[in-house]
Design a protein around this motif. Structure first.
Motif, PDB file in Angstrom:
ATOM      1  N   ILE A 108      -6.295  59.331 -18.572  1.00  0.00           N
ATOM      2  CA  ILE A 108      -7.272  58.187 -19.002  1.00  0.00           C
ATOM      3  C   ILE A 108      -7.449  58.203 -20.576  1.00  0.00           C
ATOM      4  CG2 ILE A 108      -9.430  57.247 -18.827  1.00  0.00           C
ATOM      5  CD1 ILE A 108      -9.948  58.607 -16.063  1.00  0.00           C
ATOM      6  N   GLY A 109      -6.985  57.216 -21.133  1.00  0.00           N
ATOM      7  CA  GLY A 109      -6.921  56.837 -22.641  1.00  0.00           C
ATOM      8  C   GLY A 109      -6.370  55.635 -23.015  1.00  0.00           C
ATOM      9  N   THR A 110      -6.347  55.717 -24.512  1.00  0.00           N
ATOM     10  CA  THR A 110      -5.910  54.499 -25.133  1.00  0.00           C
ATOM     11  C   THR A 110      -4.193  54.653 -25.042  1.00  0.00           C
ATOM     12  OG1 THR A 110      -6.008  55.409 -27.177  1.00  0.00           O
ATOM     13  CG2 THR A 110      -7.792  53.839 -26.379  1.00  0.00           C
ATOM     14  N   GLY A 111      -3.695  53.397 -25.102  1.00  0.00           N
ATOM     15  CA  GLY A 111      -2.090  53.694 -25.012  1.00  0.00           C
ATOM     16  C   GLY A 111      -1.543  53.495 -26.428  1.00  0.00           C
ATOM     17  N   HIS A 112      -1.820  54.493 -27.557  1.00  0.00           N
ATOM     18  CA  HIS A 112      -1.360  54.430 -28.661  1.00  0.00           C
ATOM     19  C   HIS A 112      -0.088  55.242 -28.802  1.00  0.00           C
ATOM     20  CE1 HIS A 112      -3.089  58.351 -29.254  1.00  0.00           C
ATOM     21  NE2 HIS A 112      -4.409  58.097 -28.913  1.00  0.00           N
ATOM     22  N   PHE A 143      -4.211  55.553 -16.392  1.00  0.00           N
ATOM     23  CA  PHE A 143      -5.140  54.529 -16.934  1.00  0.00           C
ATOM     24  C   PHE A 143      -4.922  54.272 -18.594  1.00  0.00           C
ATOM     25  CE2 PHE A 143      -8.669  52.274 -18.874  1.00  0.00           C
ATOM     26  CZ  PHE A 143      -9.102  51.139 -17.915  1.00  0.00           C
ATOM     27  N   MET A 144      -4.203  53.448 -18.979  1.00  0.00           N
ATOM     28  CA  MET A 144      -3.824  53.252 -20.578  1.00  0.00           C
ATOM     29  C   MET A 144      -4.535  51.952 -20.777  1.00  0.00           C
ATOM     30  SD  MET A 144       0.078  54.347 -21.155  1.00  0.00           S
ATOM     31  CE  MET A 144       0.714  53.552 -19.574  1.00  0.00           C
ATOM     32  N   TYR A 145      -5.523  52.191 -21.745  1.00  0.00           N
ATOM     33  CA  TYR A 145      -6.255  51.062 -22.284  1.00  0.00           C
ATOM     34  C   TYR A 145      -5.910  50.583 -23.856  1.00  0.00           C
ATOM     35  CZ  TYR A 145     -10.360  49.106 -24.837  1.00  0.00           C
ATOM     36  OH  TYR A 145     -11.321  48.300 -25.493  1.00  0.00           O
ATOM     37  N   LEU A 146      -5.600  49.160 -24.013  1.00  0.00           N
ATOM     38  CA  LEU A 146      -5.516  48.686 -25.215  1.00  0.00           C
ATOM     39  C   LEU A 146      -6.476  47.772 -25.191  1.00  0.00           C
ATOM     40  CD1 LEU A 146      -1.535  48.073 -25.193  1.00  0.00           C
ATOM     41  CD2 LEU A 146      -2.888  49.664 -26.370  1.00  0.00           C
ATOM     42  N   ASP A 172      -6.943  45.121 -27.024  1.00  0.00           N
ATOM     43  CA  ASP A 172      -6.487  43.601 -27.373  1.00  0.00           C
ATOM     44  C   ASP A 172      -5.189  43.363 -26.826  1.00  0.00           C
ATOM     45  OD1 ASP A 172      -6.182  41.015 -28.842  1.00  0.00           O
ATOM     46  OD2 ASP A 172      -8.098  41.301 -28.908  1.00  0.00           O
ATOM     47  N   LEU A 173      -4.791  42.219 -26.205  1.00  0.00           N
ATOM     48  CA  LEU A 173      -3.593  41.765 -25.955  1.00  0.00           C
ATOM     49  C   LEU A 173      -2.684  41.590 -26.902  1.00  0.00           C
ATOM     50  CD1 LEU A 173      -1.799  41.027 -23.319  1.00  0.00           C
ATOM     51  CD2 LEU A 173      -2.639  38.778 -23.543  1.00  0.00           C
ATOM     52  N   LYS A 174      -3.261  41.359 -27.929  1.00  0.00           N
ATOM     53  CA  LYS A 174      -2.550  41.233 -29.284  1.00  0.00           C
ATOM     54  C   LYS A 174      -1.825  42.405 -29.811  1.00  0.00           C
ATOM     55  CE  LYS A 174      -5.795  39.075 -31.598  1.00  0.00           C
ATOM     56  NZ  LYS A 174      -6.631  38.353 -30.719  1.00  0.00           N
ATOM     57  N   ILE A 175      -2.456  43.494 -29.613  1.00  0.00           N
ATOM     58  CA  ILE A 175      -1.804  44.931 -29.907  1.00  0.00           C
ATOM     59  C   ILE A 175      -0.679  45.440 -28.881  1.00  0.00           C
ATOM     60  CG2 ILE A 175      -2.572  47.644 -29.849  1.00  0.00           C
ATOM     61  CD1 ILE A 175      -5.323  46.793 -30.312  1.00  0.00           C
ATOM     62  N   PHE A 176      -0.730  44.768 -27.813  1.00  0.00           N
ATOM     63  CA  PHE A 176       0.266  45.098 -26.744  1.00  0.00           C
ATOM     64  C   PHE A 176       1.577  44.122 -27.275  1.00  0.00           C
ATOM     65  CE2 PHE A 176       2.759  43.148 -23.296  1.00  0.00           C
ATOM     66  CZ  PHE A 176       3.184  44.289 -22.663  1.00  0.00           C
ATOM     67  N   PHE A 177       1.378  43.161 -27.812  1.00  0.00           N
ATOM     68  CA  PHE A 177       2.507  42.324 -28.040  1.00  0.00           C
ATOM     69  C   PHE A 177       3.107  42.767 -29.320  1.00  0.00           C
ATOM     70  CE2 PHE A 177       0.747  38.996 -24.982  1.00  0.00           C
ATOM     71  CZ  PHE A 177       1.959  39.002 -24.176  1.00  0.00           C
ATOM     72  N   ALA A 178       2.319  43.276 -30.108  1.00  0.00           N
ATOM     73  CA  ALA A 178       2.636  43.826 -31.698  1.00  0.00           C
ATOM     74  C   ALA A 178       3.521  45.025 -31.556  1.00  0.00           C
ATOM     75  CB  ALA A 178       1.470  43.918 -32.350  1.00  0.00           C
ATOM     76  N   PHE A 232      -1.017  48.332 -18.398  1.00  0.00           N
ATOM     77  CA  PHE A 232      -2.282  48.390 -19.480  1.00  0.00           C
ATOM     78  C   PHE A 232      -3.432  47.752 -18.710  1.00  0.00           C
ATOM     79  CE2 PHE A 232       1.523  49.151 -21.706  1.00  0.00           C
ATOM     80  CZ  PHE A 232       1.454  50.011 -22.592  1.00  0.00           C
ATOM     81  N   SER A 233      -4.517  48.216 -19.139  1.00  0.00           N
ATOM     82  CA  SER A 233      -5.889  47.601 -18.884  1.00  0.00           C
ATOM     83  C   SER A 233      -6.781  47.010 -20.301  1.00  0.00           C
ATOM     84  CB  SER A 233      -6.815  48.481 -18.178  1.00  0.00           C
ATOM     85  OG  SER A 233      -8.389  47.893 -18.290  1.00  0.00           O
ATOM     86  N   PHE A 234      -7.135  46.138 -20.512  1.00  0.00           N
ATOM     87  CA  PHE A 234      -7.659  45.598 -21.614  1.00  0.00           C
ATOM     88  C   PHE A 234      -9.354  45.516 -21.723  1.00  0.00           C
ATOM     89  CE2 PHE A 234      -3.271  43.970 -21.297  1.00  0.00           C
ATOM     90  CZ  PHE A 234      -2.687  44.252 -22.386  1.00  0.00           C
TER      91      PHE A 234
END
Length: 332
Positions: A173-177, A201-204, A206-212, A228-230
């Motif tokens: 469980i954490g951010t998808g960095h 569970f990978m969290y971002l 904002d959707l903009k971060i995913f596309f970037a 991912f979950s936003f």
């Protein structure tokens, strides 16, 4: 523990990070302190966060107006402590101004990120009376820093007191960095090949971060939006999932040496940990029966470790990493 918080007034600044700032406020209040909390950031919008990370000078006027207002609104209160977590946003000018308006307060900074990953924070160091860091290597390089790892909340201690069926073999469980997506994909493949039940569970934010990241990061090119979950999980959901897990996977940022919050929470929950952070072997909490270190570039997992039994360690070590012990050491 010595009662050092009774009737103390604390001005507390922190970014909002998964509710931990709220839990710190609650714990300080339970210990007898009066806390006035302010978000370190003037706003929590995607663009404000992005500008701060790129170069906070871009929005310097906005930041200084925000802090000027706080300083004016709190000037009638004589604080015992001014406490910052990370201090990524405040400018040197505003911190000096706050110091002049609160001459009797002890200024304390806790670094829950590496110096390398914290912008221009070093220029603020001379203003603080006490600086602690979770990063062992940063402390070794800077003699004025005090080494103090992070903490776990009381809710994680309660996990170990309940007998619950473990339905997940490995949980993340954490951010998808950074390189997390690539590594987790490999761990998922291991689980599939060995008929293990995983929860990932990978969290971002904002959707903009995913596309970037899809555009600019090579290892992210094959990432799918559905992976991912936003929206973040609630604390209660996280605790329930960890409670139902045999092992928890933790992947620290490559630029950090310090143990993540998740690592300490897994200790409090008395669960097994799989981690990419080899520096954990230098800590008093390390036990090879409970902690398995993997290479982030070539993760080799062990079925024997996953199925093995958790081995309890000294009770003093569990106590050392709880939030109250952390607060006493930070403010002592």
């Amino acid at each position: 523990m010595k009662d050092i918080f009774k009737d103390k007034k604390i001005l507390f600044f922190s970014a909002s990070f998964f509710g931990y700032q709220t839990e710190i406020c609650k714990s300080l209040s339970r210990l007898g302190a009066g806390v006035d909390f302010f978000d370190e950031r003037p706003k929590n919008t995607f663009w404000t966060k992005a500008m701060i990370r790129i170069d906070k000078r871009i929005i310097k006027n906005k930041i200084e107006k925000y802090y000027q207002k706080i300083i004016e609104n709190t000037s009638e209160t004589e604080y015992d402590y001014v406490f910052f977590l990370k201090a990524e946003v405040i400018t040197l000018k505003m911190l000096q101004h706050l110091k002049r308006r609160q001459p009797k307060a002890k200024f304390v900074l806790y670094m829950w990120d590496s110096i390398k990953n914290s912008g221009s924070v070093e220029e603020l160091f001379p203003i603080f009376d006490k600086i602690l860091s979770f990063d062992r290597m940063d402390v070794e390089k800077n003699s004025f820093l005090i080494f103090r790892p992070l903490f776990y909340l009381d809710e994680y201690k309660k996990i170990a007191l309940k007998e619950v069926k473990e339905i997940y073999d490995i949980t993340f469980i954490g951010t998808g960095h950074t390189d997390r997506y690539d590594l987790i994909s490999k761990v998922k493949e291991f689980c599939n090949d060995n008929k293990l039940n995983g929860y990932f569970f990978m969290y971002l934010q904002d959707l903009k971060i995913f596309f970037a990241r899809k555009i600019f990061q090579k290892k992210f090119r094959n990432a799918k939006q559905k992976d991912f979950s936003f929206a973040p999980l609630r604390k209660e959901e996280i605790i329930k999932i960890i409670q139902e897990s045999k092992c928890v996977l933790d992947i620290e940022r490559a630029v950090q040496c310090g143990l993540t919050m998740r690592t300490i929470e897994v200790l409090g929950a008395r669960k097994k940990l799989i981690t990419t952070n080899s520096d954990i072997m230098n800590y008093d909490l390390y036990n090879e029966n409970n902690i398995y270190v993997i290479d982030r570039l070539n993760p080799q997992l062990s079925i024997d470790f996953i199925n093995g039994k958790y081995q309890h360690i000294d009770e003093d070590i569990y106590e050392k990493y709880c939030i109250n012990s952390w607060l006493h050491e930070v403010f002592q």
